[in-house]
Design an enzyme around this catalytic site. Structure first.
Site, PDB file in Angstrom:
ATOM      1  N   THR A  72       0.832  -1.210   0.000  1.00 55.09           N
ATOM      2  CA  THR A  72       0.000   0.000   0.000  1.00 55.09           C
ATOM      3  C   THR A  72       0.862   1.253   0.000  1.00 55.09           C
ATOM      4  O   THR A  72       0.621   2.187  -0.771  1.00 55.09           O
ATOM      5  CB  THR A  72      -0.952  -0.001   1.217  1.00 55.09           C
ATOM      6  OG1 THR A  72      -1.860  -1.096   1.094  1.00 55.09           O
ATOM      7  CG2 THR A  72      -1.743   1.297   1.278  1.00 55.09           C
ATOM      8  N   ASN A 147      -4.644 -10.725  -7.495  1.00 56.43           N
ATOM      9  CA  ASN A 147      -4.731 -11.370  -6.191  1.00 56.43           C
ATOM     10  C   ASN A 147      -5.909 -12.317  -6.057  1.00 56.43           C
ATOM     11  O   ASN A 147      -5.866 -13.275  -5.293  1.00 56.43           O
ATOM     12  CB  ASN A 147      -4.803 -10.310  -5.088  1.00 56.43           C
ATOM     13  CG  ASN A 147      -5.884  -9.276  -5.359  1.00 56.43           C
ATOM     14  OD1 ASN A 147      -5.801  -8.532  -6.337  1.00 56.43           O
ATOM     15  ND2 ASN A 147      -6.887  -9.229  -4.507  1.00 56.43           N
ATOM     16  N   GLN A 175       1.509  -9.924  -5.456  1.00 55.02           N
ATOM     17  CA  GLN A 175       1.114 -11.331  -5.510  1.00 55.02           C
ATOM     18  C   GLN A 175       2.053 -12.176  -6.365  1.00 55.02           C
ATOM     19  O   GLN A 175       2.002 -13.404  -6.306  1.00 55.02           O
ATOM     20  CB  GLN A 175      -0.318 -11.462  -6.045  1.00 55.02           C
ATOM     21  CG  GLN A 175      -1.389 -11.078  -5.059  1.00 55.02           C
ATOM     22  CD  GLN A 175      -1.497 -12.035  -3.890  1.00 55.02           C
ATOM     23  OE1 GLN A 175      -0.920 -13.125  -3.888  1.00 55.02           O
ATOM     24  NE2 GLN A 175      -2.242 -11.642  -2.865  1.00 55.02           N
ATOM     25  N   HIS A 197       4.785  -9.927   3.240  1.00 54.68           N
ATOM     26  CA  HIS A 197       3.944 -10.950   3.879  1.00 54.68           C
ATOM     27  C   HIS A 197       3.248 -11.861   2.878  1.00 54.68           C
ATOM     28  O   HIS A 197       2.601 -12.834   3.263  1.00 54.68           O
ATOM     29  CB  HIS A 197       2.916 -10.305   4.820  1.00 54.68           C
ATOM     30  CG  HIS A 197       1.727  -9.712   4.139  1.00 54.68           C
ATOM     31  ND1 HIS A 197       0.489 -10.313   4.162  1.00 54.68           N
ATOM     32  CD2 HIS A 197       1.573  -8.572   3.424  1.00 54.68           C
ATOM     33  CE1 HIS A 197      -0.384  -9.563   3.495  1.00 54.68           C
ATOM     34  NE2 HIS A 197       0.248  -8.504   3.044  1.00 54.68           N
ATOM     35  N   THR A 233      13.123   5.919  11.267  1.00 51.69           N
ATOM     36  CA  THR A 233      14.132   4.929  11.614  1.00 51.69           C
ATOM     37  C   THR A 233      13.762   3.564  11.039  1.00 51.69           C
ATOM     38  O   THR A 233      12.636   3.095  11.201  1.00 51.69           O
ATOM     39  CB  THR A 233      14.281   4.818  13.143  1.00 51.69           C
ATOM     40  OG1 THR A 233      14.602   6.105  13.673  1.00 51.69           O
ATOM     41  CG2 THR A 233      15.378   3.831  13.513  1.00 51.69           C
ATOM     42  N   CYS A 321     -19.773  -9.181   0.448  1.00 50.28           N
ATOM     43  CA  CYS A 321     -21.066  -8.998   1.110  1.00 50.28           C
ATOM     44  C   CYS A 321     -21.166  -7.560   1.574  1.00 50.28           C
ATOM     45  O   CYS A 321     -20.333  -7.086   2.349  1.00 50.28           O
ATOM     46  CB  CYS A 321     -21.193  -9.955   2.291  1.00 50.28           C
ATOM     47  SG  CYS A 321     -22.802  -9.886   3.091  1.00 50.28           S
TER      48      CYS A 321
END
Length: 375
Positions: A72, A147, A175, A197, A233, A321
């Site tokens: 992001t 993705n 991805q 990740h 940092t 949804c």
């Protein structure tokens, strides 16, 4: 009943080798890399090693890698750091929200945005893309691999054409990196986004490749870290983790691709034996080896997922949804013009390094029970 994880596109576990590499930098080597004493120099050395490991994985130069907190931030840094009022931005209809949402926000700041459609396999319509470019087009941002469906875009063809028109190209490779070969020289991208990740590093660390002759403006202001583009940092343990994840991927990528394709073949063959009507979205396009978006006819994804959850299986739906309670196709499936009979029952199955053949066979067994209960 042992849990089964088939949601690797959402996130991956931190690999044991990655954990082992990063742990000493929490306590033993805890220094600030901006300091000139031995503690700082140790941290700085670790950071630069990690930067080289990231560069090596994607065939970039050491100085072309900027560390970030993830995809992001990398995506926002490109879009907000490059585009100015009056510029034109082109994206695909199936980009991740980490591209679509900042792109729409930039419209309010005077950026012209064009969203290019995809075909029924999720491949961008190249003819529309080319016709949409104008003298104002400054950036094209097209994800390398989707993705949700796993479709791999013809990025090399896009960049080759864009270079002739002096248009810069960014690709969100969150991805794709660590799952398929990603070579920035071969792809020709000017910017490339990496998310740790998604391939066995912790959440909260990523990188951005910026071709060396290109300049971006910072979107955050502070110290001079990361050439002033990412002040603050540096998170040394996580940077070490990202570097180790890149080294791990580079070490056995071809072997892992072959293994994960085999798992997919076992899964698809097993589904055909379950006597259930389904389609594989994007089946006629190049796809990630670890991803299958399956549409089960006349079923609701939420019902299937609820059943799987009760049997300790983790997957994701391809349908969203809404707060109104109405279910509708995800924007990716809508863009692909997927038949609603299959779209409403779409589930994404994604696997990874820790997935075994036994896991796939067990998944099929539990799916059979769930389908029987929904009949």
């Amino acid at each position: 009943m042992r849990p089964l994880y088939f949601d690797y596109n959402a996130t991956t576990p931190t690999h044991p080798q990655v954990m082992e590499a990063m742990l000493p930098y929490f306590n033993e080597h805890f220094g600030n890399p901006g300091c000139t004493h031995s503690y700082g120099l140790s941290a700085q050395k670790a950071m630069q090693k990690a930067r080289q490991q990231v560069a090596d994985l994607i065939n970039a130069s050491f100085e072309e890698i900027i560390f970030t907190s993830g995809a992001t931030e990398s995506n926002n840094l490109v879009l907000q750091g490059l585009l100015e009022p009056g510029d034109e931005l082109i994206v695909s209809a199936i980009e991740h929200p980490a591209i679509l949402n900042p792109a729409r926000a930039l419209v309010r700041k005077g950026i012209d945005l064009k969203i290019i459609p995809v075909d029924h396999n999720g491949l961008i319509k190249l003819d529309v893309l080319k016709e949409s470019c104008t003298e104002k087009t400054k950036l094209i941002s097209i994800m390398l691999a989707n993705n949700e469906v796993g479709t791999i875009q013809p990025l090399k063809e896009i960049t080759s054409w864009a270079r002739e028109k002096n248009i810069l190209v960014h690709t969100d490779a969150a991805q794709a990196t660590g799952k398929i070969p990603v070579d920035v020289q071969d792809l020709g991208a000017d910017f490339l986004t990496i998310a740790g990740h998604k391939f066995y590093a912790p959440k909260g660390v990523g990188a951005l490749f910026i071709r060396k002759e290109i300049n971006l403006k910072p979107i955050l202001y502070g110290g001079g870290q990361e050439k002033g583009l990412r002040p603050g940092t540096e998170n040394i343990p996580y940077l070490v983790a990202l570097g180790q994840a890149c080294a791990l991927a580079q070490n056995d990528l071809d072997q892992e691709i072959k293994r994960q394709k085999e798992l997919g073949e076992i899964f698809l063959s097993g589904l055909k034996n379950l006597d259930i009507d389904f389609i594989l979205h994007g089946q006629n396009a190049p796809r990630l080896p670890n991803t299958m978006s399956i549409g089960f006819k006349n079923l609701r994804a939420g019902d299937v997922i609820s059943g799987l959850i009760s049997y300790e299986v983790a997957v994701s739906a391809g349908a969203a949804c809404h707060s109104s309670g109405e279910k509708e196709l995800s924007y990716v499936l809508k863009a692909m013009n997927v038949n609603e009979d299959y779209g409403q029952g779409t589930i994404r199955f994604s696997w990874g390094r820790m997935t075994t053949k036994e896991d796939v066979h067990e998944l099929l067994s539990r799916l059979k029970i769930v389908f029987k209960s929904l009949a």
